[in-house]
Design a protein around this motif. Structure first.
Motif, PDB file in Angstrom:
ATOM      1  N   VAL A 116       0.843  -1.203   0.000  1.00  0.00           N
ATOM      2  CA  VAL A 116       0.000   0.000   0.000  1.00  0.00           C
ATOM      3  C   VAL A 116       0.875   1.249   0.000  1.00  0.00           C
TER       4      VAL A 116
ATOM      5  N   GLN B 286       2.311   1.761  -3.439  1.00  0.00           N
ATOM      6  CA  GLN B 286       1.284   2.222  -4.370  1.00  0.00           C
ATOM      7  C   GLN B 286       0.932   3.683  -4.112  1.00  0.00           C
ATOM      8  N   ASN B 287       0.845   4.058  -2.836  1.00  0.00           N
ATOM      9  CA  ASN B 287       0.489   5.434  -2.496  1.00  0.00           C
ATOM     10  C   ASN B 287       1.558   6.420  -2.944  1.00  0.00           C
TER      11      ASN B 287
ATOM     12  N   GLY C 220       2.608   4.706  -7.269  1.00  0.00           N
ATOM     13  CA  GLY C 220       1.654   4.297  -8.285  1.00  0.00           C
ATOM     14  C   GLY C 220       2.320   3.325  -9.250  1.00  0.00           C
TER      15      GLY C 220
ATOM     16  N   SER D  88       2.140   5.988   4.077  1.00  0.00           N
ATOM     17  CA  SER D  88       1.170   5.029   3.536  1.00  0.00           C
ATOM     18  C   SER D  88      -0.214   5.639   3.390  1.00  0.00           C
ATOM     19  N   ARG D  89      -0.504   6.655   4.216  1.00  0.00           N
ATOM     20  CA  ARG D  89      -1.890   7.126   4.322  1.00  0.00           C
ATOM     21  C   ARG D  89      -2.127   8.536   3.789  1.00  0.00           C
TER      22      ARG D  89
ATOM     23  N   PRO E 190      -2.448  11.279   1.248  1.00  0.00           N
ATOM     24  CA  PRO E 190      -2.548  11.306  -0.221  1.00  0.00           C
ATOM     25  C   PRO E 190      -1.404  12.108  -0.821  1.00  0.00           C
ATOM     26  N   GLN E 191      -0.800  11.564  -1.860  1.00  0.00           N
ATOM     27  CA  GLN E 191       0.270  12.264  -2.557  1.00  0.00           C
ATOM     28  C   GLN E 191      -0.301  13.059  -3.715  1.00  0.00           C
TER      29      GLN E 191
END
Length: 325
Positions: free
Chosen positions: A141, A144-145, A148, A192-193, A195-196
């Motif tokens: 996760v 991916q965060n 991507g 992880s949490r 938002p980028q």
């Protein structure tokens, strides 16, 4: 000569950090302090006085997170892929065996201070599940965060992550393992949490990048006389609007904003690494009035030039004292 100092109180299997290899034969001086925190996770504190170095990556799947404390960091992985960091920025990469095997890096200010977090996802996740199950991190996760479908990204760290990066940088020399572990887990959970931001186009042509570098160097070295963007655009046969758009695409900010920030960062370096009077440093940064320089510096760094110098010298003194203990 670059001194690489290893600090490891974990007692786990020895591990060779990925980023130090490029510095062993680099021309310059400085120190890299490597702290092994737990299986699969280590941090490096970099304090360097050098212009360039070459890094070779070999560890596939390793997540590398760099945070710029002071100075400027520019690196090129290929003719299309490049990273430009200023204080408060971070860069994240995950070597896939193809992209970024070799990178050429520059430190335009001649010095750099930063923190690098290296993570072996499988080993780190296994250690966390066994030793800190309440603070587990899903590295799939996290990746991916942050990334991507890309293999690298860069941008501002954001206030919450920047705060933790700086806590790690300032407290690592005290080697309180429990505190450092807690901070690293906090940082990983945040990454992880949170938002980028979606990047626009990370890529510029080689011609655009080289032209932007040339324009920047021209503006930075021309301290005596004023050169307008119209003059520069005419010299290179492009419109002012195209020049501005191209510069912002490469450096992420408008032309004169970049120049102002760059010179303030040069001033911050001089405050720490020289005994020059603040009035002289202000003049070097393009300020005829020391009070205007102090106002701009406070706005950028949250403190006056004299307070900044005192604080930085105090940190350096404490670091030396800890090393001697």
């Amino acid at each position: 000569m670059i001194d690489i100092i290893f600090h490891d109180k974990t007692g786990v299997t020895p591990y060779n950090p990925g980023q130090t290899g490029g510095f062993e034969n680099a021309a310059g001086s400085g120190e890299i302090h490597y702290y092994r925190l737990f299986d699969g996770v280590g941090i490096m504190l970099l304090r360097l006085e050098m212009e360039t170095y070459t890094e070779i990556r070999t560890q596939i799947g390793m997540i590398e997170i760099n945070f710029c404390i002071n100075g400027r960091f520019e690196t090129s992985f290929s003719m299309r892929d490049s990273v430009l960091l200023k204080p408060g920025d971070m860069a994240v990469s995950c070597y896939d065996g193809r992209h970024g095997t070799r990178s050429e890096s520059r430190f335009p200010l001649g010095c750099y201070e930063g923190l690098c977090l290296e993570v072996d996802p499988a080993a780190a996740q296994n250690w966390l599940e066994k030793n800190a199950p309440g603070f587990s991190v899903d590295f799939a996760v996290l990746k991916q965060n942050l990334l991507g479908n890309r293999w690298f990204m860069f941008g501002t760290a954001g206030p919450r992550c920047e705060h933790v990066f700086r806590e790690l940088y300032e407290n690592a020399p005290y080697m309180d393992l429990r505190f450092l572990r807690l901070k690293v887990v906090e940082l990983l959970m945040l990454l992880s949490r949170i938002p980028q931001e979606e990047g626009t186009d990370l890529y510029c042509s080689t011609e655009q990048t080289e032209l932007a570098h040339h324009l920047r160097d021209h503006l930075l070295t021309n301290r005596e006389g004023y050169v307008s963007l119209a003059q520069l655009a005419e010299e290179h046969g492009i419109s002012v609007s195209h020049l501005q758009k191209m510069f912002k695409q490469v450096y992420g900010v408008p032309v004169y904003h970049y120049i102002k920030e760059y010179r303030l960062e040069q001033a911050a370096v001089e405050l720490v690494r020289s005994a020059k009077p603040i009035t002289q440093i202000a003049q070097n940064a393009g300020y005829d009035n020391a009070s205007k320089f102090s106002e701009a510096f406070r706005k950028r760094y949250g403190t006056t030039p004299s307070q900044y110098r005192t604080h930085a010298n105090g940190l350096a003194k404490r670091s030396r004292e800890i090393r001697m203990e």
